[in-house]
Motif scaffolding. Sequence first.
Motif, PDB file in Angstrom:
ATOM      1  N   LEU A  94     -75.562  -9.546  24.972  1.00 52.78           N
ATOM      2  CA  LEU A  94     -74.798  -8.401  24.458  1.00 52.78           C
ATOM      3  C   LEU A  94     -74.915  -7.192  25.368  1.00 52.78           C
ATOM      4  CD1 LEU A  94     -75.768  -8.533  20.655  1.00 52.78           C
ATOM      5  CD2 LEU A  94     -73.854  -9.667  21.799  1.00 52.78           C
ATOM      6  N   ARG A 112     -73.456  -6.128  27.975  1.00 55.06           N
ATOM      7  CA  ARG A 112     -72.244  -5.484  28.478  1.00 55.06           C
ATOM      8  C   ARG A 112     -71.348  -4.989  27.353  1.00 55.06           C
ATOM      9  NH1 ARG A 112     -73.766  -4.306  33.505  1.00 55.06           N
ATOM     10  NH2 ARG A 112     -74.478  -6.125  34.658  1.00 55.06           N
ATOM     11  N   LYS A 113     -71.841  -4.976  26.131  1.00 53.72           N
ATOM     12  CA  LYS A 113     -70.992  -4.652  24.985  1.00 53.72           C
ATOM     13  C   LYS A 113     -71.356  -3.332  24.319  1.00 53.72           C
ATOM     14  CE  LYS A 113     -69.827  -9.453  24.027  1.00 53.72           C
ATOM     15  NZ  LYS A 113     -69.698 -10.504  23.007  1.00 53.72           N
ATOM     16  N   SER A 131     -73.928  -2.345  22.809  1.00 60.51           N
ATOM     17  CA  SER A 131     -74.473  -2.653  21.498  1.00 60.51           C
ATOM     18  C   SER A 131     -75.860  -2.038  21.346  1.00 60.51           C
ATOM     19  CB  SER A 131     -74.554  -4.177  21.325  1.00 60.51           C
ATOM     20  OG  SER A 131     -75.277  -4.524  20.168  1.00 60.51           O
ATOM     21  N   ASP A 163     -73.949  -2.665  14.303  1.00 62.31           N
ATOM     22  CA  ASP A 163     -74.142  -3.931  15.001  1.00 62.31           C
ATOM     23  C   ASP A 163     -74.778  -4.993  14.120  1.00 62.31           C
ATOM     24  OD1 ASP A 163     -73.005  -3.360  17.566  1.00 62.31           O
ATOM     25  OD2 ASP A 163     -74.649  -1.981  17.907  1.00 62.31           O
ATOM     26  N   TYR A 176     -57.376  -4.253  26.044  1.00 62.47           N
ATOM     27  CA  TYR A 176     -57.971  -3.397  25.010  1.00 62.47           C
ATOM     28  C   TYR A 176     -56.866  -2.894  24.085  1.00 62.47           C
ATOM     29  CZ  TYR A 176     -62.290  -3.249  27.735  1.00 62.47           C
ATOM     30  OH  TYR A 176     -63.437  -3.590  28.404  1.00 62.47           O
ATOM     31  N   PRO A 204     -67.396 -11.833  16.674  1.00 62.71           N
ATOM     32  CA  PRO A 204     -68.749 -11.779  17.250  1.00 62.71           C
ATOM     33  C   PRO A 204     -69.809 -12.475  16.410  1.00 62.71           C
ATOM     34  CG  PRO A 204     -67.688  -9.639  17.419  1.00 62.71           C
ATOM     35  CD  PRO A 204     -66.802 -10.491  16.563  1.00 62.71           C
ATOM     36  N   LYS A 238     -61.715  -5.027  22.135  1.00 60.14           N
ATOM     37  CA  LYS A 238     -61.656  -5.752  23.393  1.00 60.14           C
ATOM     38  C   LYS A 238     -61.255  -7.190  23.094  1.00 60.14           C
ATOM     39  CE  LYS A 238     -64.486  -7.214  27.350  1.00 60.14           C
ATOM     40  NZ  LYS A 238     -65.859  -7.221  27.934  1.00 60.14           N
ATOM     41  N   ASP A 249     -63.918  -8.191  20.162  1.00 61.95           N
ATOM     42  CA  ASP A 249     -65.131  -7.398  20.046  1.00 61.95           C
ATOM     43  C   ASP A 249     -64.757  -5.939  19.857  1.00 61.95           C
ATOM     44  OD1 ASP A 249     -67.541  -9.177  20.687  1.00 61.95           O
ATOM     45  OD2 ASP A 249     -66.238  -9.615  22.392  1.00 61.95           O
ATOM     46  N   ALA A 279     -65.138  -2.122  21.096  1.00 58.01           N
ATOM     47  CA  ALA A 279     -65.383  -1.500  22.394  1.00 58.01           C
ATOM     48  C   ALA A 279     -65.774  -0.042  22.176  1.00 58.01           C
ATOM     49  CB  ALA A 279     -64.149  -1.596  23.287  1.00 58.01           C
TER      50      ALA A 279
END
Length: 433
Positions: A63, A65-66, A68, A137, A249, A324, A380, A392, A394
């Motif tokens: 995770l 790169r998200k 989070s 999250d 996006y 997710p 995303k 997801d 963003a």
Amino acid sequence: MADIIWQTFSEQEKEEYIRFLKIFGSLSGLFKDNQEGNNAKKPYLYYRNHEQLYKRCFNVEDLTRKDSAFDALAHVGDKKVGVGLKTWIHTGDLSYQKVAEFNKLAPTEIRPLIDHATPEEVITKVSKLRNERIWLDKRLYNTLEGDDIYHYITRDDDVMNIIETKYDLVQEDSLKLISSNGKTFSFTDGLRNYKFYASKSVLLEEFDATKPNIITTVPIRQFDDPFELLRTIDFAEDKTIQKIEEVIYLPLYSDVSFTVEEHSGFNAWNGKPKTKGSLTPRPVFEAYATIPSWIHRLFPRFFVIDAFDKNEIKNSDGFNLHLPDGRIIQARCTQENGKSLQTNPQSILGKWILHDVLGLGAREVLTLKRLNDLGVDSLKITKIDNENFKIDLAETYAFEKWKIDLRSKLEELKKDNPRLRLPVFRDELFEAE
């Protein structure tokens, strides 16, 4: 408790993890001077390498790169566990480490309290914002029934210590101010100690690396000349072709008004009844994501829209949306010119976003402030294949940044399509960055 989910990993997984920690540590001389200073004997571990290693060795989803609150999502039995990953130099058994930053919210949500309210109100607000992001999250990745954790590595003389501790929410009803000078706010909630630095808008949490909490200590041999190790690498020809991810996006707000419209989009449930003269309200959580027309023009094959018919976009067939939390729902592009991403019924998408993830109740209006407080405002969409897409949340301004990155391509596209309406480029949002 030092060992929370470590015990659930196989011996083979743990051995591989430790083996690579030893390899990373052996190469410390590439990144620091091993011969001088108080930390000369303390191995180096880049936090990105640590994150990648954890993902490689264990049954977890990356995770990092998200944007989070978690760095990984572990599967432990039938539960999901959010994992925060950290590493630092062991200069003391107790250490404060950054767990959150509020750069975008500080000017409007925190600074006014620092200037005009009490320190207690400041730490209450910071704690609330911290918890809201964790809850976002926890809902998004469905870790509600699992005990989320921090997995961290402290680097001491010729060793790396592996430790796990609970990833706790701040106990808002037990806050106690320890000290404040208007710049630094130290406080506790009875479980953890915290520091908030106003100048950088960051929250630090105190972590415990005393011996009783250490799961295992990994001995590290740092090579004086790590370049000799690198000589042994064999560069065999790699003919693997790496697939480039296709990503778009979509905003959760109106791209025109830059606000969340009260009666459309993700507030479609709040619109007028579908039947004229009817008093029956629209279904709870009825919603859709708007797809600006320029996206279809710039990425005509993303949703496999078959053709342009009299300058109108034909709607796509249905496809799978992978959430997710692992669930899969059916969706399609619909309405005139494929301007809407919907599920059937529309409440499936709306309930997931509005209730399950954003934490809104039935018929509670989504606002831009709510999105800003949570640090998200876009979706995303990642294409897996023609029938499958990942969806997801963003971070705030992700859609706006993406538009700016595409500006030159859009301006070229308009030359061939004069009637194409270009999006609004909000450069002013990033002028101070």
